[in-house]
Design a protein around this motif. Structure first.
Motif, PDB file in Angstrom:
ATOM      1  N   GLU A 193      -3.281  -3.566  -1.239  1.00  0.00           N
ATOM      2  CA  GLU A 193      -4.237  -3.768  -0.160  1.00  0.00           C
ATOM      3  C   GLU A 193      -4.115  -2.611   0.830  1.00  0.00           C
ATOM      4  OE1 GLU A 193      -3.975  -6.837   3.352  1.00  0.00           O
ATOM      5  OE2 GLU A 193      -4.556  -7.889   1.498  1.00  0.00           O
ATOM      6  N   GLU A 194      -5.226  -1.913   1.067  1.00  0.00           N
ATOM      7  CA  GLU A 194      -5.181  -0.751   1.957  1.00  0.00           C
ATOM      8  C   GLU A 194      -4.742  -1.163   3.357  1.00  0.00           C
ATOM      9  OE1 GLU A 194      -7.850   3.074   3.343  1.00  0.00           O
ATOM     10  OE2 GLU A 194      -8.638   1.677   1.859  1.00  0.00           O
ATOM     11  N   TYR A 195      -3.885  -0.333   3.936  1.00  0.00           N
ATOM     12  CA  TYR A 195      -3.314  -0.587   5.255  1.00  0.00           C
ATOM     13  C   TYR A 195      -4.107   0.171   6.302  1.00  0.00           C
ATOM     14  CZ  TYR A 195       0.022  -0.367   9.133  1.00  0.00           C
ATOM     15  OH  TYR A 195       0.612  -0.438  10.356  1.00  0.00           O
ATOM     16  N   GLU A 196      -4.580  -0.543   7.290  1.00  0.00           N
ATOM     17  CA  GLU A 196      -5.280   0.081   8.410  1.00  0.00           C
ATOM     18  C   GLU A 196      -4.260   0.359   9.508  1.00  0.00           C
ATOM     19  OE1 GLU A 196      -8.946  -0.047   8.995  1.00  0.00           O
ATOM     20  OE2 GLU A 196      -9.336  -0.672   6.938  1.00  0.00           O
ATOM     21  N   GLU A 197      -4.222   1.598   9.979  1.00  0.00           N
ATOM     22  CA  GLU A 197      -3.276   1.946  11.043  1.00  0.00           C
ATOM     23  C   GLU A 197      -3.602   1.189  12.319  1.00  0.00           C
ATOM     24  OE1 GLU A 197      -2.598   5.959  12.153  1.00  0.00           O
ATOM     25  OE2 GLU A 197      -1.468   6.389  10.362  1.00  0.00           O
TER      26      GLU A 197
ATOM     27  N   LYS B  38       7.889  -0.649   6.375  1.00  0.00           N
ATOM     28  CA  LYS B  38       7.532   0.715   5.984  1.00  0.00           C
ATOM     29  C   LYS B  38       8.754   1.406   5.396  1.00  0.00           C
ATOM     30  CE  LYS B  38       3.837   1.240   9.305  1.00  0.00           C
ATOM     31  NZ  LYS B  38       3.257   2.081  10.347  1.00  0.00           N
TER      32      LYS B  38
ATOM     33  N   ARG C 214       5.049  -5.941   8.943  1.00  0.00           N
ATOM     34  CA  ARG C 214       4.926  -4.748   8.103  1.00  0.00           C
ATOM     35  C   ARG C 214       6.286  -4.111   7.892  1.00  0.00           C
ATOM     36  NH1 ARG C 214       0.178  -6.228   7.020  1.00  0.00           N
ATOM     37  NH2 ARG C 214      -1.607  -5.486   8.141  1.00  0.00           N
TER      38      ARG C 214
ATOM     39  N   ILE D 195       4.042   0.719   2.375  1.00  0.00           N
ATOM     40  CA  ILE D 195       3.834  -0.246   3.447  1.00  0.00           C
ATOM     41  C   ILE D 195       3.667  -1.609   2.791  1.00  0.00           C
ATOM     42  CG2 ILE D 195       2.384  -0.905   5.395  1.00  0.00           C
ATOM     43  CD1 ILE D 195       1.470   2.116   5.346  1.00  0.00           C
TER      44      ILE D 195
ATOM     45  N   LYS E 189       3.241  -5.698   3.343  1.00  0.00           N
ATOM     46  CA  LYS E 189       2.898  -6.776   4.271  1.00  0.00           C
ATOM     47  C   LYS E 189       3.761  -7.979   3.925  1.00  0.00           C
ATOM     48  CE  LYS E 189      -0.967  -9.434   6.027  1.00  0.00           C
ATOM     49  NZ  LYS E 189      -2.386  -9.769   5.839  1.00  0.00           N
TER      50      LYS E 189
ATOM     51  N   TRP F 188       0.861  -1.176   0.000  1.00  0.00           N
ATOM     52  CA  TRP F 188       0.000   0.000   0.000  1.00  0.00           C
ATOM     53  C   TRP F 188       0.898   1.227   0.000  1.00  0.00           C
ATOM     54  CZ3 TRP F 188      -4.641   1.347  -1.228  1.00  0.00           C
ATOM     55  CH2 TRP F 188      -5.177   2.541  -0.779  1.00  0.00           C
TER      56      TRP F 188
END
Length: 161
Positions: free
Chosen positions: A145-149, A123, A121, A111, A113, A99
């Motif tokens: 794939e969107e990364y959720e904080e 970064k 993760r 980011i 995965k 992402w």
């Protein structure tokens, strides 16, 4: 093309700091020390010497790392994976998705995965000029794939790391 970016049809190289440095004021260090003293006092009151020693060592390390300036590293993404200088190489077999999100006006954050259990993760900072190209190249090999904080991400941001 900018001297920090080297783009070919299948790969891209860029240079960026290993993390975003945020200057910590004297007030930040005082607050950190006061919190450590309060937690140490609680450990002493509970007669938990090991926890007290841990808090002292953690505060020393926190102060040390808070003043560290980031190194400038070379990154690359291509057909074999993602590389961080000559130190590390991550093949696409060990990566699951990626992402790219806007971090500030100068940098975006890549980011990734990974399949690693301990640190899943990765970064990496990307300068704004390279972000679109990095996304384009990585999308050939990995799903986006969107990364959720996480709560830890939010706490780190709040603490100035």
């Amino acid at each position: 093309m900018d001297e920090d970016i080297n783009l070919t049809a299948e790969s891209i190289e860029w240079e960026a700091p290993e993390f975003l440095y945020r200057h910590k004021t004297v007030f930040w260090y005082w607050i950190s020390a006061i919190i450590a003293v309060i937690i140490f006092a609680f450990a002493w009151w509970q007669k938990n010497i090991f926890f007290g020693v841990f808090i002292v060592l953690a505060e020393i390390l926190l102060i040390y790392f808070a003043g560290q300036r980031p190194r400038s590293l070379k990154f690359s993404a291509g057909p074999t994976g993602i590389a961080i200088g000559d130190e590390k190489h991550y093949s696409y077999d060990s990566l699951e998705s990626f992402w790219v999100r806007q971090k500030n006006n100068e940098f975006s954050e890549l980011i990734v995965k990974t399949t690693a259990r301990l640190n899943p993760r990765l970064k990496i900072l990307i300068d704004e000029k390279s972000a679109v190209s990095v996304r384009k190249i990585l999308s050939k090999y990995l799903p986006e794939e969107e990364y959720e904080e996480t709560l830890l991400d939010s706490f780190s941001e709040l603490a100035g790391f």
